[in-house]
Design an enzyme around this catalytic site. Sequence first.
Site, PDB file in Angstrom:
ATOM      1  N   ASP A  57      50.964  43.006  45.974  1.00 30.03           N
ATOM      2  CA  ASP A  57      50.860  43.336  44.561  1.00 30.03           C
ATOM      3  C   ASP A  57      49.786  44.391  44.331  1.00 30.03           C
ATOM      4  O   ASP A  57      48.629  44.222  44.711  1.00 30.03           O
ATOM      5  CB  ASP A  57      50.545  42.075  43.756  1.00 30.03           C
ATOM      6  CG  ASP A  57      50.620  42.308  42.265  1.00 30.03           C
ATOM      7  OD1 ASP A  57      49.677  42.919  41.710  1.00 30.03           O
ATOM      8  OD2 ASP A  57      51.603  41.878  41.643  1.00 30.03           O
ATOM      9  N   THR A  59      48.508  45.609  41.379  1.00 30.30           N
ATOM     10  CA  THR A  59      47.511  45.270  40.366  1.00 30.30           C
ATOM     11  C   THR A  59      46.484  44.296  40.915  1.00 30.30           C
ATOM     12  O   THR A  59      45.278  44.442  40.670  1.00 30.30           O
ATOM     13  CB  THR A  59      48.192  44.694  39.112  1.00 30.30           C
ATOM     14  OG1 THR A  59      48.983  45.732  38.498  1.00 30.30           O
ATOM     15  CG2 THR A  59      47.159  44.209  38.105  1.00 30.30           C
ATOM     16  N   CYS A  92      57.083  53.001  41.923  1.00 29.02           N
ATOM     17  CA  CYS A  92      56.106  52.085  41.330  1.00 29.02           C
ATOM     18  C   CYS A  92      54.993  52.930  40.738  1.00 29.02           C
ATOM     19  O   CYS A  92      54.408  53.767  41.451  1.00 29.02           O
ATOM     20  CB  CYS A  92      55.532  51.129  42.378  1.00 29.02           C
ATOM     21  SG  CYS A  92      54.158  50.109  41.776  1.00 29.02           S
ATOM     22  N   ASN A  93      54.693  52.725  39.459  1.00 33.80           N
ATOM     23  CA  ASN A  93      53.628  53.501  38.817  1.00 33.80           C
ATOM     24  C   ASN A  93      52.260  53.175  39.403  1.00 33.80           C
ATOM     25  O   ASN A  93      51.493  54.063  39.795  1.00 33.80           O
ATOM     26  CB  ASN A  93      53.624  53.225  37.310  1.00 33.80           C
ATOM     27  CG  ASN A  93      54.743  53.912  36.571  1.00 33.80           C
ATOM     28  OD1 ASN A  93      54.576  54.995  36.021  1.00 33.80           O
ATOM     29  ND2 ASN A  93      55.915  53.288  36.545  1.00 33.80           N
ATOM     30  N   ALA A  95      51.339  51.948  42.166  1.00 35.41           N
ATOM     31  CA  ALA A  95      51.165  52.342  43.566  1.00 35.41           C
ATOM     32  C   ALA A  95      50.600  53.736  43.711  1.00 35.41           C
ATOM     33  O   ALA A  95      50.056  54.100  44.766  1.00 35.41           O
ATOM     34  CB  ALA A  95      52.498  52.242  44.303  1.00 35.41           C
ATOM     35  N   CYS A 206      55.886  51.245  33.813  1.00 30.84           N
ATOM     36  CA  CYS A 206      56.034  50.301  34.921  1.00 30.84           C
ATOM     37  C   CYS A 206      57.522  50.270  35.201  1.00 30.84           C
ATOM     38  O   CYS A 206      58.327  50.095  34.274  1.00 30.84           O
ATOM     39  CB  CYS A 206      55.522  48.906  34.554  1.00 30.84           C
ATOM     40  SG  CYS A 206      55.972  47.636  35.780  1.00 30.84           S
TER      41      CYS A 206
END
Length: 243
Positions: A57, A59, A92-93, A95, A206
């Site tokens: 993950d 975040t 993925c933003n 990332a 996202c």
Amino acid sequence: MPGTRKVGILGGMGPAAGADFLRLFVGACEARLRASGSPVSDQAFPEHWLAQLPVPDRTLALLEDGPSPVEGMTSGIEGLRSHGVASIAIACNTAHAWHAKLQRSHPDVELLHIVEETAKYLAAQRIEAVCLLATQGTYSLGFYQAALAERGIDCHLPTEPEREQVMRGIRDGVKAGDLGLATRLFAEVARRMVERHGCDSLLLACTEIPLALHGVPGHAGVRLVDPAEVLARALAGRAYAVG
């Protein structure tokens, strides 16, 4: 196939978002073919590869000292490189916090940047203000806020409770397969933000939010801008940029 370049998609963050990005990419390729007057056939599409693999993950890695996603992302990039791709889109933003590190370690392949592509698109569309829906990790990075500010675009953010509501929609909704829950949570935050700030554009930063949010209740005229769709068009452009 002559006339195209091989391109790649780094997915798995999460899997549904990666699969949806592939759909967006194929749609962008079809649109380019039609716009150029070229026949749309199986053979007209560029060779493209999707690396769909587990990645920690992003975040949690940024905000809670969770495991780094770099090893998994690197494995995916190297797998794509083995197929000879020229450009890679990261689906993925959040990332993109590791974009610079990954680009430095893979100088022979172009890693497109979703934030830069989106900021250029918004500026070209003469959009003056957006409400931003994203992950806590993306908010903490501030790269959308900075890129939009450079182009004179106002960027309005949710309150902290609203950010938590969006995260719940991502984790307990989309990632858990409960799109109904995700839609309710996203739509409520979107409606409050639009009414509070008067924005007519909502930036869904996202890749999992567009899977569940298709409009703002009571505000049919609000434009939903999907950075993944912008990135998919950019990747299609790279695939057909030959010569």
